[in-house]
Design a protein around this motif. Structure first.
Motif, PDB file in Angstrom:
ATOM      1  N   ALA A 534       0.829  -1.203   0.000  1.00 40.60           N
ATOM      2  CA  ALA A 534       0.000   0.000   0.000  1.00 40.60           C
ATOM      3  C   ALA A 534       0.867   1.257   0.000  1.00 40.60           C
ATOM      4  O   ALA A 534       0.568   2.232  -0.712  1.00 40.60           O
ATOM      5  CB  ALA A 534      -0.934  -0.013   1.204  1.00 40.60           C
ATOM      6  N   MET A 535       1.944   1.242   0.790  1.00 43.59           N
ATOM      7  CA  MET A 535       2.813   2.411   0.839  1.00 43.59           C
ATOM      8  C   MET A 535       3.491   2.644  -0.507  1.00 43.59           C
ATOM      9  O   MET A 535       3.546   3.780  -1.004  1.00 43.59           O
ATOM     10  CB  MET A 535       3.871   2.238   1.927  1.00 43.59           C
ATOM     11  CG  MET A 535       4.776   3.454   2.076  1.00 43.59           C
ATOM     12  SD  MET A 535       6.177   3.199   3.183  1.00 43.59           S
ATOM     13  CE  MET A 535       7.195   2.083   2.218  1.00 43.59           C
ATOM     14  N   LEU A 536       4.008   1.591  -1.132  1.00 40.22           N
ATOM     15  CA  LEU A 536       4.681   1.743  -2.420  1.00 40.22           C
ATOM     16  C   LEU A 536       3.724   2.267  -3.484  1.00 40.22           C
ATOM     17  O   LEU A 536       4.100   3.098  -4.319  1.00 40.22           O
ATOM     18  CB  LEU A 536       5.296   0.414  -2.857  1.00 40.22           C
ATOM     19  CG  LEU A 536       6.500  -0.069  -2.047  1.00 40.22           C
ATOM     20  CD1 LEU A 536       6.970  -1.422  -2.567  1.00 40.22           C
ATOM     21  CD2 LEU A 536       7.637   0.942  -2.109  1.00 40.22           C
ATOM     22  N   VAL A 558      -4.702   8.491  -8.989  1.00 38.22           N
ATOM     23  CA  VAL A 558      -5.285   7.148  -9.049  1.00 38.22           C
ATOM     24  C   VAL A 558      -4.430   6.181  -8.232  1.00 38.22           C
ATOM     25  O   VAL A 558      -4.948   5.385  -7.430  1.00 38.22           O
ATOM     26  CB  VAL A 558      -5.406   6.680 -10.507  1.00 38.22           C
ATOM     27  CG1 VAL A 558      -5.909   5.240 -10.565  1.00 38.22           C
ATOM     28  CG2 VAL A 558      -6.318   7.615 -11.295  1.00 38.22           C
ATOM     29  N   PHE A 559      -3.113   6.253  -8.402  1.00 36.64           N
ATOM     30  CA  PHE A 559      -2.223   5.350  -7.670  1.00 36.64           C
ATOM     31  C   PHE A 559      -2.223   5.680  -6.172  1.00 36.64           C
ATOM     32  O   PHE A 559      -2.201   4.777  -5.336  1.00 36.64           O
ATOM     33  CB  PHE A 559      -0.804   5.451  -8.229  1.00 36.64           C
ATOM     34  CG  PHE A 559      -0.677   4.982  -9.650  1.00 36.64           C
ATOM     35  CD1 PHE A 559      -0.663   3.645  -9.962  1.00 36.64           C
ATOM     36  CD2 PHE A 559      -0.594   5.903 -10.686  1.00 36.64           C
ATOM     37  CE1 PHE A 559      -0.550   3.202 -11.276  1.00 36.64           C
ATOM     38  CE2 PHE A 559      -0.485   5.490 -11.993  1.00 36.64           C
ATOM     39  CZ  PHE A 559      -0.460   4.137 -12.296  1.00 36.64           C
ATOM     40  N   TYR A 560      -2.228   6.978  -5.853  1.00 43.88           N
ATOM     41  CA  TYR A 560      -2.237   7.349  -4.442  1.00 43.88           C
ATOM     42  C   TYR A 560      -3.503   6.846  -3.759  1.00 43.88           C
ATOM     43  O   TYR A 560      -3.445   6.237  -2.673  1.00 43.88           O
ATOM     44  CB  TYR A 560      -2.131   8.872  -4.309  1.00 43.88           C
ATOM     45  CG  TYR A 560      -1.983   9.336  -2.871  1.00 43.88           C
ATOM     46  CD1 TYR A 560      -0.730   9.522  -2.311  1.00 43.88           C
ATOM     47  CD2 TYR A 560      -3.104   9.570  -2.080  1.00 43.88           C
ATOM     48  CE1 TYR A 560      -0.593   9.948  -0.988  1.00 43.88           C
ATOM     49  CE2 TYR A 560      -2.978   9.981  -0.761  1.00 43.88           C
ATOM     50  CZ  TYR A 560      -1.719  10.172  -0.219  1.00 43.88           C
ATOM     51  OH  TYR A 560      -1.596  10.569   1.084  1.00 43.88           O
ATOM     52  N   LEU A 561      -4.643   7.073  -4.395  1.00 48.54           N
ATOM     53  CA  LEU A 561      -5.910   6.628  -3.801  1.00 48.54           C
ATOM     54  C   LEU A 561      -5.997   5.108  -3.773  1.00 48.54           C
ATOM     55  O   LEU A 561      -6.608   4.536  -2.864  1.00 48.54           O
ATOM     56  CB  LEU A 561      -7.083   7.217  -4.582  1.00 48.54           C
ATOM     57  CG  LEU A 561      -7.221   8.743  -4.486  1.00 48.54           C
ATOM     58  CD1 LEU A 561      -8.357   9.226  -5.377  1.00 48.54           C
ATOM     59  CD2 LEU A 561      -7.446   9.181  -3.051  1.00 48.54           C
ATOM     60  N   ALA A 562      -5.375   4.434  -4.755  1.00 41.51           N
ATOM     61  CA  ALA A 562      -5.348   2.971  -4.730  1.00 41.51           C
ATOM     62  C   ALA A 562      -4.552   2.477  -3.528  1.00 41.51           C
ATOM     63  O   ALA A 562      -4.931   1.485  -2.874  1.00 41.51           O
ATOM     64  CB  ALA A 562      -4.745   2.434  -6.024  1.00 41.51           C
ATOM     65  N   ILE A 569      -8.563  -1.742   3.199  1.00 45.91           N
ATOM     66  CA  ILE A 569      -9.178  -3.062   3.088  1.00 45.91           C
ATOM     67  C   ILE A 569      -8.256  -4.196   3.536  1.00 45.91           C
ATOM     68  O   ILE A 569      -8.721  -5.316   3.736  1.00 45.91           O
ATOM     69  CB  ILE A 569      -9.654  -3.343   1.646  1.00 45.91           C
ATOM     70  CG1 ILE A 569      -8.457  -3.409   0.684  1.00 45.91           C
ATOM     71  CG2 ILE A 569     -10.643  -2.283   1.193  1.00 45.91           C
ATOM     72  CD1 ILE A 569      -8.833  -3.807  -0.721  1.00 45.91           C
ATOM     73  N   GLU A 570      -6.949  -3.927   3.667  1.00 43.03           N
ATOM     74  CA  GLU A 570      -6.045  -5.022   3.998  1.00 43.03           C
ATOM     75  C   GLU A 570      -6.300  -5.515   5.420  1.00 43.03           C
ATOM     76  O   GLU A 570      -6.514  -4.718   6.340  1.00 43.03           O
ATOM     77  CB  GLU A 570      -4.589  -4.599   3.817  1.00 43.03           C
ATOM     78  CG  GLU A 570      -4.158  -3.433   4.658  1.00 43.03           C
ATOM     79  CD  GLU A 570      -2.824  -2.874   4.206  1.00 43.03           C
ATOM     80  OE1 GLU A 570      -2.262  -3.425   3.235  1.00 43.03           O
ATOM     81  OE2 GLU A 570      -2.355  -1.894   4.794  1.00 43.03           O
ATOM     82  N   PRO A 571      -6.288  -6.814   5.637  1.00 41.65           N
ATOM     83  CA  PRO A 571      -6.612  -7.366   6.954  1.00 41.65           C
ATOM     84  C   PRO A 571      -5.472  -7.188   7.942  1.00 41.65           C
ATOM     85  O   PRO A 571      -4.298  -7.098   7.552  1.00 41.65           O
ATOM     86  CB  PRO A 571      -6.850  -8.851   6.664  1.00 41.65           C
ATOM     87  CG  PRO A 571      -6.000  -9.125   5.460  1.00 41.65           C
ATOM     88  CD  PRO A 571      -6.018  -7.872   4.636  1.00 41.65           C
ATOM     89  N   GLN A 572      -5.829  -7.137   9.202  1.00 42.70           N
ATOM     90  CA  GLN A 572      -4.845  -7.120  10.278  1.00 42.70           C
ATOM     91  C   GLN A 572      -4.614  -8.547  10.769  1.00 42.70           C
ATOM     92  O   GLN A 572      -5.504  -9.395  10.672  1.00 42.70           O
ATOM     93  CB  GLN A 572      -5.339  -6.249  11.425  1.00 42.70           C
ATOM     94  CG  GLN A 572      -5.482  -4.774  11.085  1.00 42.70           C
ATOM     95  CD  GLN A 572      -4.150  -4.141  10.731  1.00 42.70           C
ATOM     96  OE1 GLN A 572      -3.177  -4.254  11.462  1.00 42.70           O
ATOM     97  NE2 GLN A 572      -4.101  -3.495   9.573  1.00 42.70           N
ATOM     98  N   PRO A 573      -3.431  -8.846  11.291  1.00 39.03           N
ATOM     99  CA  PRO A 573      -3.180 -10.197  11.808  1.00 39.03           C
ATOM    100  C   PRO A 573      -4.178 -10.572  12.897  1.00 39.03           C
ATOM    101  O   PRO A 573      -4.586  -9.740  13.710  1.00 39.03           O
ATOM    102  CB  PRO A 573      -1.753 -10.107  12.358  1.00 39.03           C
ATOM    103  CG  PRO A 573      -1.130  -8.971  11.637  1.00 39.03           C
ATOM    104  CD  PRO A 573      -2.235  -7.992  11.385  1.00 39.03           C
TER     105      PRO A 573
END
Length: 733
Positions: A534-536, A558-562, A569-573
């Motif tokens: 996400a950071m990249l 577009v890339f920044y908002l992506a 949306i990425e899950p946490q452990p």
């Protein structure tokens, strides 16, 4: 209005404009549009800016590989890419591809060379007691903590190949001085692994600083006689001793509260700043002021440039006969070099110094000074010299902020309020308003650009950072930094008391602003961190918007908002397991982490909570909610329908084998008859994994361990850690 014409309503006008906009959008020849924009960008030479990101990709690829790649493969790759670029120079597109590939291969090669230069012996396992001799290279006085020293090693007992440096910790080390030869008895330990995959790795950072481990000093160190060190070490010790003397002079004059802050602006030594002041500066968005970087270097060098040029311009004959601008540029370069040495030459300072050198070299050559191309050149130089700095927050935030600042000026986003027709008083007020608005706009855009980086590394956001910067930066620019430069000069040529007092006055006002802003309700928030992907993605979008000058720069949004969407949306452990297996944190049905008791490893639990965006402290009573413990072990709920069991005895293993979905056995091995659990982590697996997180989806585990992310690289301290065995065992396997 013409006779008979109908009045146009606002709604009708908006509808007509909307129809026209849709027609223009659908009727646009996108191929010709992009080709035209690309032609303009090529004319400006903007594609060359992507050489620096390409080299950065090469560095990241090398560092991310599970094993060290053969160096002999890299030289032919660079040669082939350069040959392609020069052979296709009449075909710009193919030539650009060739040079981009060459930069990427250059990143691989510079990283390979850097690793081979710093690789050396390390402490691989705990040594209960050893006699260490060496030179005191650096002293970090820490607020309310034992001092921490960097020791340049001469010998460690009978060890044939000792590490080059160790970090020594102990209250008995207080009073030692830079350059002293010392001997002491200590317990030696390897540099620790991250508390969880993706967290800060002191082992990685220490490897590139040639630090081989920790020495926990148990007795009083002895001052001894050792052979005189080499010339490079003598120079380094002399410089460090000089910086420490200046730091101590400032702290003794201003006291333990203001002194460390003022010293940080002069010498870059900031470890003695109290934790509560660090938190206040962080909450107010002013923490960057305490770390010498581009802002400080620009103010120092730019101030010297302006001062010399203004003084020389006052002498008419000199102004008519000498190139004042170039003389001022040379003086500014010397001043910047002096400040670089005095401030410790850290990554952000070195980046700024390289950038300053390029800027004033452009002045000497009558070329444009502050350009994106100069920033890209500075990045290429720093990546070639110190490639591992790419993964440090200092490098990332420094370049993101500077690129955003340059892009703001290139795109002319700052308002112009002052005009020649205005009266003198009104013009002054307009210029003051311009400065305030410029600070606010730049602060907002820089905060947006650095947001993914900040959340990835620190998980915190200061909501009122713009307010803090607007209030404080004028004081910093006009008063604090000039007094810091004056203090640095006077500490080396004469009495410095008045300069230190003036600097202390400015620092006190800066601290007042930091405390004022930090006291706002909800001044900071702790949020889950951006993943690397996400950071990249977001950083690529930022670079896209900064590097291009035409309207195609807007596609970077577009890339920044992506990247932001990936973060959301990425899950946490769902489960954290420490390297020893004795500390476990599990996400319950309410998505709240629960731990198996107040841990001995408080630091690890605090880092887990921080990564999860959880503001609770490790001692919080709510962490034990749902936990059931007895003398045999503990159980914790996983989600709404699953159970995690930590078994401490063979009896507990037998019982938990019949009911647990995940069974953790820190000090034993699960019997082959243990068939009910879907996942078993026994002692052998836990030691090899060296810390892990588990994602539990639809009753199936996905495990990410420190051992997997570390691989077989040189900075991985343990031979067990390099094993590529299965990291867990399923029941019946």
């Amino acid at each position: 209005m013409q006779s008979g014409a109908r009045p146009v309503s606002v709604a009708g006008l908006a509808k007509a404009l909307g129809v026209e906009a849709r027609q223009r959008w659908h009727g646009l020849d996108w191929r010709r549009f992009v080709a035209a924009q690309w032609h303009i960008e090529t004319a400006y030479g903007r594609p060359a800016l992507w050489l620096a990101p390409a080299m950065g990709i090469g560095v990241l690829v090398h560092l991310a590989l599970p094993a060290h790649p053969p160096a002999m493969l890299l030289y032919p790759l660079i040669g082939a890419a350069l040959a392609l670029g020069f052979a296709m120079r009449d075909l710009p597109h193919l030539a650009n591809v060739g040079f981009i590939l060459a930069a990427l291969a250059g990143g691989l090669l510079s990283t390979d060379i850097s690793i081979r230069l710093v690789d050396g012996p390390r402490i691989e396992s705990v040594i209960p007691k050893a006699t260490v001799t060496g030179y005191v290279r650096r002293i970090e006085e820490r607020s309310e903590k034992a001092p921490r020293l960097m020791i340049e090693i001469v010998s460690i007992g009978a060890k044939a190949a000792p590490p080059r440096r160790l970090i020594a910790v102990g209250r008995s080390l207080a009073g030692l001085k830079i350059g002293q030869a010392v001997a002491f008895s200590a317990r030696l330990a390897p540099l620790p692994l991250p508390t969880h995959p993706g967290a800060y790795s002191s082992g990685f950072a220490g490897f590139f600083d040639r630090i081989g481990g920790y020495a926990f000093v148990s007795g009083k160190p002895q001052i001894i006689d050792l052979p005189q060190p080499g010339i490079r070490l003598r120079v380094a010790l002399a410089v460090e001793a000089w910086r420490t003397r200046m730091t101590m002079a400032i702290v003794e004059r201003l006291g333990a509260k203001l002194g460390p802050i003022a010293a940080a602006l002069v010498t870059g030594q900031r470890t003695a700043i109290p934790d509560d002041i660090n938190r206040e500066f962080n909450a107010s968005g002013l923490l960057h002021v305490l770390s010498i970087s581009g802002l400080h270097m620009a103010l120092v060098a730019g101030g010297a440039f302006w001062l010399v040029r203004a003084v020389l311009a006052g002498f008419g004959p000199l102004a008519l006969r000498l190139p004042l601008k170039k003389i001022a540029a040379v003086v500014a370069l010397v001043t910047a070099a002096f400040y670089e040495v005095a401030s410790g030459a850290e990554v952000a300072t070195t980046r700024s110094f390289i950038m300053i050198c390029i800027v004033f070299a452009a002045v000497l050559l009558d070329r444009p000074a502050l350009t994106m191309r100069n920033l890209a050149l500075a990045a290429l130089i720093l990546l070639a010299y110190h490639p591992s700095s790419l993964v440090s927050p200092s490098f990332q935030m420094s370049f993101a902020a500077t690129a955003t600042l340059i892009a703001v000026y290139e795109h002319k986003l700052l308002p112009r309020l002052a005009t020649r027709e205005q009266s003198r008083g009104l013009r002054f007020a307009s210029r003051f308003a311009e400065a305030v608005l410029a600070t606010a706009i730049v602060s907002i855009l820089v905060e947006i650009a650095m947001l993914p980086i900040t959340l990835h590394h620190f998980h915190r956001i200061a909501w009122f950072g713009v307010v803090g910067n607007v209030l404080a930066m004028l004081i910093v620019d006009i008063f604090v930094m000039p007094m810091a430069v004056l203090t640095l000069i006077m500490l080396n040529i004469g009495p410095a008391g008045f300069a230190i007092d003036a600097l202390g006055f400015g620092v006190a006002r800066m601290l007042d602003i930091a405390r004022f802003v930090a006291a706002f309700p909800h001044a900071t928030s702790l949020l889950p961190g951006f993943s690397v992907a996400a950071m990249l993605c977001a950083v690529f979008g930022t670079m896209w918007m900064c590097f291009w000058k035409t309207r195609i720069a807007l596609f970077g949004m577009v890339f920044y908002l992506a990247g932001v969407a990936l973060w959301l949306i990425e899950p946490q452990p769902d489960l954290y397991v420490s390297a020893s297996g004795r500390l476990v944190a599990v996400r319950d049905g309410g998505s709240i982490l629960r731990a198996d008791g107040v841990p001995a490893d408080r630091f690890a639990l605090s880092r887990w909570l921080e990564a999860d965006g959880d503001t609770r402290q490790p001692e919080a009573a709510t962490l034990s909610g749902g936990r059931r413990c007895d003398a045999l072990g503990c159980t914790l709920p996983l989600g709404r329908d699953h159970l995690v069991a930590i078994a401490k005895t063979p009896e507990a293993v037998e019982e938990d084998c019949r009911r647990a979905d995940i069974l953790i056995i820190p000090d034993g091995v699960a019997p082959s008859s243990c068939a009910f659990p879907r996942l078993i982590l026994d002692g052998q697996v836990i030691r090899k994994a060296a810390g892990m997180v588990i994602y539990w989806r639809n009753g199936q585990p996905r495990i990410v361990s420190n051992a997997q992310t570390c691989g077989e690289r040189a900075w991985c301290p343990s031979s067990d850690l390099r094993s590529r065995d299965v990291w867990w065992r399923r029941p019946g396997s």
